[in-house]
Design an enzyme around this catalytic site. Structure first.
Site, PDB file in Angstrom:
ATOM      1  N   GLU A 133       0.825  -1.219   0.000  1.00 41.25           N
ATOM      2  CA  GLU A 133       0.000   0.000   0.000  1.00 41.25           C
ATOM      3  C   GLU A 133       0.854   1.262   0.000  1.00 41.25           C
ATOM      4  O   GLU A 133       0.423   2.308  -0.461  1.00 41.25           O
ATOM      5  CB  GLU A 133      -0.927   0.021   1.233  1.00 41.25           C
ATOM      6  CG  GLU A 133      -2.277  -0.597   0.964  1.00 41.25           C
ATOM      7  CD  GLU A 133      -3.340  -0.254   2.006  1.00 41.25           C
ATOM      8  OE1 GLU A 133      -2.984   0.092   3.151  1.00 41.25           O
ATOM      9  OE2 GLU A 133      -4.535  -0.358   1.686  1.00 41.25           O
TER      10      GLU A 133
ATOM     11  N   HIS B 177       8.599 -26.839  -1.231  1.00 37.62           N
ATOM     12  CA  HIS B 177       8.048 -27.945  -2.008  1.00 37.62           C
ATOM     13  C   HIS B 177       6.927 -27.469  -2.919  1.00 37.62           C
ATOM     14  O   HIS B 177       6.138 -28.266  -3.413  1.00 37.62           O
ATOM     15  CB  HIS B 177       7.530 -29.026  -1.043  1.00 37.62           C
ATOM     16  CG  HIS B 177       8.616 -29.537  -0.152  1.00 37.62           C
ATOM     17  ND1 HIS B 177       9.383 -30.636  -0.454  1.00 37.62           N
ATOM     18  CD2 HIS B 177       9.120 -29.039   1.013  1.00 37.62           C
ATOM     19  CE1 HIS B 177      10.284 -30.817   0.496  1.00 37.62           C
ATOM     20  NE2 HIS B 177      10.146 -29.857   1.397  1.00 37.62           N
TER      21      HIS B 177
ATOM     22  N   LYS C 120     -13.948   0.550  -4.114  1.00 39.35           N
ATOM     23  CA  LYS C 120     -14.938   1.009  -3.119  1.00 39.35           C
ATOM     24  C   LYS C 120     -16.075   1.768  -3.790  1.00 39.35           C
ATOM     25  O   LYS C 120     -17.225   1.607  -3.431  1.00 39.35           O
ATOM     26  CB  LYS C 120     -14.268   1.919  -2.081  1.00 39.35           C
ATOM     27  CG  LYS C 120     -13.377   1.175  -1.112  1.00 39.35           C
ATOM     28  CD  LYS C 120     -12.880   2.123  -0.042  1.00 39.35           C
ATOM     29  CE  LYS C 120     -11.816   1.500   0.818  1.00 39.35           C
ATOM     30  NZ  LYS C 120     -11.167   2.447   1.701  1.00 39.35           N
TER      31      LYS C 120
HETATM   32  O1  PA5 Z   1      -3.132   1.289   6.033  1.00 40.98           O
HETATM   33  C1  PA5 Z   1      -4.202   1.779   5.754  1.00 40.98           C
HETATM   34  O2  PA5 Z   1      -4.386   3.003   5.819  1.00 40.98           O
HETATM   35  C2  PA5 Z   1      -5.374   0.917   5.359  1.00 40.98           C
HETATM   36  O3  PA5 Z   1      -5.006  -0.395   5.136  1.00 40.98           O
HETATM   37  C3  PA5 Z   1      -6.432   0.944   6.432  1.00 40.98           C
HETATM   38  O4  PA5 Z   1      -5.879   0.490   7.626  1.00 40.98           O
HETATM   39  C4  PA5 Z   1      -7.622   0.065   6.063  1.00 40.98           C
HETATM   40  O5  PA5 Z   1      -8.118   0.419   4.813  1.00 40.98           O
HETATM   41  C5  PA5 Z   1      -8.722   0.203   7.106  1.00 40.98           C
HETATM   42  O6  PA5 Z   1      -9.127   1.537   7.213  1.00 40.98           O
HETATM   43  P1  PA5 Z   1     -10.057   2.047   8.386  1.00 40.98           P
HETATM   44  O7  PA5 Z   1      -9.321   1.865   9.657  1.00 40.98           O
HETATM   45  O8  PA5 Z   1     -10.300   3.497   8.105  1.00 40.98           O
HETATM   46  O9  PA5 Z   1     -11.288   1.214   8.339  1.00 40.98           O
END
Ligand code: PA5
Length: 420
Positions: free
Chosen positions: A275, A296, A408
């Site tokens: 990310e 394996h 989303k």
């Molecule tokens: O690292 C990040 O920002 C994302 O992976 C969020 O943690 C994830 O999308 C969850 O978001 P939220 O805590 O707003 O539900």
């Protein structure tokens, strides 16, 4: 103590790495001086700030209450909101006094029904962790679980419901209206950087993890990475190496270990790097493999397939368990194992794999002394700091994730969410 070793047959690597360290050192310098550009996302940088004594005290007190009255603690969160806690809880042996379950990371009714079956007849606490509380997966699961708690515990339900969110969010308002306990998700810490905040620490403490040791590990690593010069700084070296291999055409970093205790930590690491760096058509794809099992399976590809990956081994020096492979019942042709310990066999397998893989691909070895709270803290901080440096070298913003918004939009449209 954390140590980084390089196993690479390229004779020019040492010079290339030195040039690279020289070229990008302002990035290391700037973050240590307090980088202005991302100051709204750097709350994780100073462990004493994001995991200060008063917040640790509050978290521990809440965890003690849960451990006294509760049998099951459901962590409702997705991505950065649950990965860090899960890696430590599943990675270390806990006393099992409170069973930790996970929800809010899937929309599968089968999975959520499984959680509901597991909490039947048990004393339950729940913790919804959501930074902005718009994410569908935790939002939907939180609805179901708190309804069950209200039906089961009536006016006492609120005492068992904890939410971790940002100040001023709709989650905080819900907590105020309903009387739930509210914990702060620091505004200047993104989900995947939140291991050392109440996000990661409350579920860990509820499971019986020594969160102070964990925080100490992170704080010591912070001290080391702020002090060590560019030439000797392991996080900076790792960040430079990742980018060097990317520039040479490698497209995948494979994180491996012979210790299955790292299984969930790998997921945390994958999310952190994917990310943070996978954007603008750039970035290494972070993947993981758990050995010996994967030797394996994907082992064949690693040794002989398309040369697109380099490998980072995570190795633990000190033995933490022992089991002898004794014989005694019939001829099985495994007598060469007589008197040998599984620890020794596992290490032999590790050294053999490095020898084999380094003939084909660059290998990095990240060693830690022990697998415990302190070293998990060290690893979290090491990778967070490296990830920041690595994304900066790559030239992308480490803290946004524009790519996850596209799905989303379509999903909210399909579900009829208003105000898109
Ligand atoms: O690292 C990040 O920002 C994302 O992976 C969020 O943690 C994830 O999308 C969850 O978001 P939220 O805590 O707003 O539900």
């Amino acid at each position: 103590m954390l140590n980084l070793r390089i196993e690479d047959k390229d004779q020019n690597l040492a010079q290339q790495l030195a040039d690279s360290k020289n070229k990008y050192q302002t990035i290391l310098h700037n973050i240590r001086q307090g980088e202005e550009q991302y100051k709204e996302s750097l709350g994780w940088l100073h462990t004493a700030q994001c995991a200060g004594e008063s917040s640790l005290e509050r978290i521990q007190a809440l965890a003690d209450k849960i451990r006294k009255d509760g049998e099951v603690f459901v962590v409702i969160g997705v991505g950065g909101s649950n990965n860090a806690a899960r890696s430590v809880i599943e990675g270390l042996d806990t006393d099992g006094r409170v069973k930790i379950l996970y929800a809010g990371n899937t929309l599968s009714p089968h999975s959520l029904n499984q959680v509901l079956r597991e909490i039947e007849g048990k004393s339950v606490y729940i913790n919804c962790i959501a930074k902005n509380f718009e994410t569908l997966e935790p939002g939907a699961s939180f609805r179901v679980l708190r309804k069950i708690l209200h039906e089961r515990y009536g006016s006492q339900a609120a005492e068992r419901i904890i939410a971790t969110g940002t100040k001023g969010s709709s989650l905080e308002r819900l907590c105020k209206t309903m009387g739930y306990t509210f914990l702060e998700f620091p505004e200047d810490v993104g989900g995947r950087f939140s291991a050392m905040t109440s996000v990661g620490l409350l579920p860990m403490a509820a499971a019986g993890i020594d969160i102070r040791r964990l925080v100490k590990g992170a704080a010591d690593m912070e001290k080391q990475l702020f002090a060590e010069p560019a030439e000797k700084n392991p996080a900076y070296e790792y960040a430079c190496l990742r980018n060097l291999y990317y520039q040479k055409g490698y497209r995948v970093e494979l994180l491996t270990s012979f210790e299955p205790q790292f299984q969930w930590f790998f997921k945390w690491w994958i999310q952190l790097f994917a990310e943070s760096e996978g954007k603008e058509n750039k970035g290494l794809l972070p993947v993981s493999a758990q050995y010996c099992e994967e030797l394996h399976a994907v082992g064949q590809f690693i040794q002989d397939g398309t040369p697109l990956l380099f490998e980072t081994f995570l190795d633990v020096r000190e033995q933490n368990s022992s089991l002898k492979a004794e014989s005694g019942y019939g001829e099985d042709f495994f007598d060469y194992l007589n008197g040998k310990d599984f620890w020794e066999m596992n290490k032999a397998s590790f050294h053999a794999t490095v020898k084999a893989h380094r003939e084909k691909l660059p290998c990095l070895i990240l060693e830690i002394d022990r697998l415990d709270e302190y070293h998990f803290g060290q690893l979290f901080y090491f990778f967070l700091f490296s990830c920041y440096l690595s994304a900066e070298i790559l030239g992308v913003n480490p803290f946004d994730q524009p790519g996850v918004e596209a799905y989303k939009r379509w999903m909210f449209e399909a579900l009829g969410k208003h105000g898109l």
